[in-house]
Design an enzyme around this catalytic site. Sequence first.
Site, PDB file in Angstrom:
ATOM      1  N   TRP A   1       0.859  -1.193   0.000  1.00  0.00           N
ATOM      2  CA  TRP A   1       0.000   0.000   0.000  1.00  0.00           C
ATOM      3  C   TRP A   1       0.897   1.245   0.000  1.00  0.00           C
ATOM      4  O   TRP A   1       1.910   1.266   0.702  1.00  0.00           O
ATOM      5  CB  TRP A   1      -0.885  -0.008   1.245  1.00  0.00           C
ATOM      6  CG  TRP A   1      -2.115   0.840   1.120  1.00  0.00           C
ATOM      7  CD1 TRP A   1      -2.177   2.193   1.276  1.00  0.00           C
ATOM      8  CD2 TRP A   1      -3.441   0.405   0.817  1.00  0.00           C
ATOM      9  NE1 TRP A   1      -3.463   2.633   1.092  1.00  0.00           N
ATOM     10  CE2 TRP A   1      -4.256   1.553   0.815  1.00  0.00           C
ATOM     11  CE3 TRP A   1      -4.019  -0.840   0.557  1.00  0.00           C
ATOM     12  CZ2 TRP A   1      -5.630   1.497   0.568  1.00  0.00           C
ATOM     13  CZ3 TRP A   1      -5.372  -0.897   0.306  1.00  0.00           C
ATOM     14  CH2 TRP A   1      -6.163   0.263   0.307  1.00  0.00           C
TER      15      TRP A   1
ATOM     16  N   PHE B   1      -1.334  -3.292   7.781  1.00  0.00           N
ATOM     17  CA  PHE B   1      -1.976  -4.132   8.796  1.00  0.00           C
ATOM     18  C   PHE B   1      -1.403  -5.549   8.788  1.00  0.00           C
ATOM     19  O   PHE B   1      -1.382  -6.222   9.827  1.00  0.00           O
ATOM     20  CB  PHE B   1      -3.497  -4.166   8.557  1.00  0.00           C
ATOM     21  CG  PHE B   1      -4.260  -4.789   9.680  1.00  0.00           C
ATOM     22  CD1 PHE B   1      -4.538  -4.075  10.841  1.00  0.00           C
ATOM     23  CD2 PHE B   1      -4.704  -6.099   9.595  1.00  0.00           C
ATOM     24  CE1 PHE B   1      -5.234  -4.658  11.890  1.00  0.00           C
ATOM     25  CE2 PHE B   1      -5.411  -6.693  10.637  1.00  0.00           C
ATOM     26  CZ  PHE B   1      -5.680  -5.967  11.794  1.00  0.00           C
TER      27      PHE B   1
ATOM     28  N   VAL C   1       1.184   4.612   6.248  1.00  0.00           N
ATOM     29  CA  VAL C   1      -0.258   4.791   6.458  1.00  0.00           C
ATOM     30  C   VAL C   1      -0.551   6.284   6.393  1.00  0.00           C
ATOM     31  O   VAL C   1       0.053   7.069   7.128  1.00  0.00           O
ATOM     32  CB  VAL C   1      -0.710   4.218   7.819  1.00  0.00           C
ATOM     33  CG1 VAL C   1      -2.232   4.109   7.853  1.00  0.00           C
ATOM     34  CG2 VAL C   1      -0.085   2.860   8.088  1.00  0.00           C
TER      35      VAL C   1
ATOM     36  N   THR D   1     -11.758   8.666   6.974  1.00  0.00           N
ATOM     37  CA  THR D   1     -12.409   7.842   7.999  1.00  0.00           C
ATOM     38  C   THR D   1     -11.418   7.485   9.106  1.00  0.00           C
ATOM     39  O   THR D   1     -10.257   7.881   9.063  1.00  0.00           O
ATOM     40  CB  THR D   1     -12.936   6.537   7.379  1.00  0.00           C
ATOM     41  OG1 THR D   1     -11.802   5.734   7.022  1.00  0.00           O
ATOM     42  CG2 THR D   1     -13.783   6.807   6.152  1.00  0.00           C
TER      43      THR D   1
ATOM     44  N   HIS E   1     -10.170   4.628   9.601  1.00  0.00           N
ATOM     45  CA  HIS E   1      -9.364   3.475   9.201  1.00  0.00           C
ATOM     46  C   HIS E   1      -7.898   3.652   9.624  1.00  0.00           C
ATOM     47  O   HIS E   1      -7.247   2.731  10.102  1.00  0.00           O
ATOM     48  CB  HIS E   1      -9.447   3.311   7.679  1.00  0.00           C
ATOM     49  CG  HIS E   1      -9.502   1.886   7.254  1.00  0.00           C
ATOM     50  ND1 HIS E   1     -10.681   1.241   6.986  1.00  0.00           N
ATOM     51  CD2 HIS E   1      -8.522   0.974   7.055  1.00  0.00           C
ATOM     52  CE1 HIS E   1     -10.435  -0.006   6.628  1.00  0.00           C
ATOM     53  NE2 HIS E   1      -9.126  -0.192   6.667  1.00  0.00           N
TER      54      HIS E   1
END
Length: 163
Positions: A31, A66, A90, A95, A97
């Site tokens: 990610w 994660f 990250v 939100t 999250h």
Amino acid sequence: MATNLKNLSSLNPAEIPPVNGMKIGIVVSEWNRDVTQALLEGATKTLVRLGISEDHIHVHYVPGSFELPLGAQFIAEYLKPDAVICLGCVIQGETRHFDYICQGVTQGITDLNLKYNLPFIFGVLTTDTLDQAKDRAGGKHGNKGDEAAVTALKMAHMKKSLK
Ligand code: DLZ
């Protein structure tokens, strides 16, 4: 963190303890891949610069930050390294999250350190924006990957010296 107050990217190799024969695992989140690749590049270049041979650096990918703790645990179990570096990024969204991922990965990596009695290094950027992440992945605030590599070697050496 890699800030202009404490930036290990320019560390002198003479300040690093001997690393002979050490094996280092690296787990990288896919990610925000541009950022995590830059962290990986910093970490591997620093490891090699400080004396780790390239065939003793084992890089594996996980889908997101994660998953870093489990990926790191697989590496610890199956490759028996001297340290595992966890690299992720990250970025705050609209939100909550962000909070859940940060909490999960932080606690997961903390738990692994204590469970395995092995250094698992927290090389995860947690930023408000992509630009802030880039600044810390080879940008104006250095490279958190470099710092993670130095920390891995220092902790691995500490363990070896006490055994
Ligand atoms: C789902 C998600 C989101 C929204 N943001 C990020 C991020 O900024 N950085 C990151 O590394 N991963 C993100 N993920 C993916 C999660 O880490 C995880 O892969 C999924 O929730 C599946 O477990």
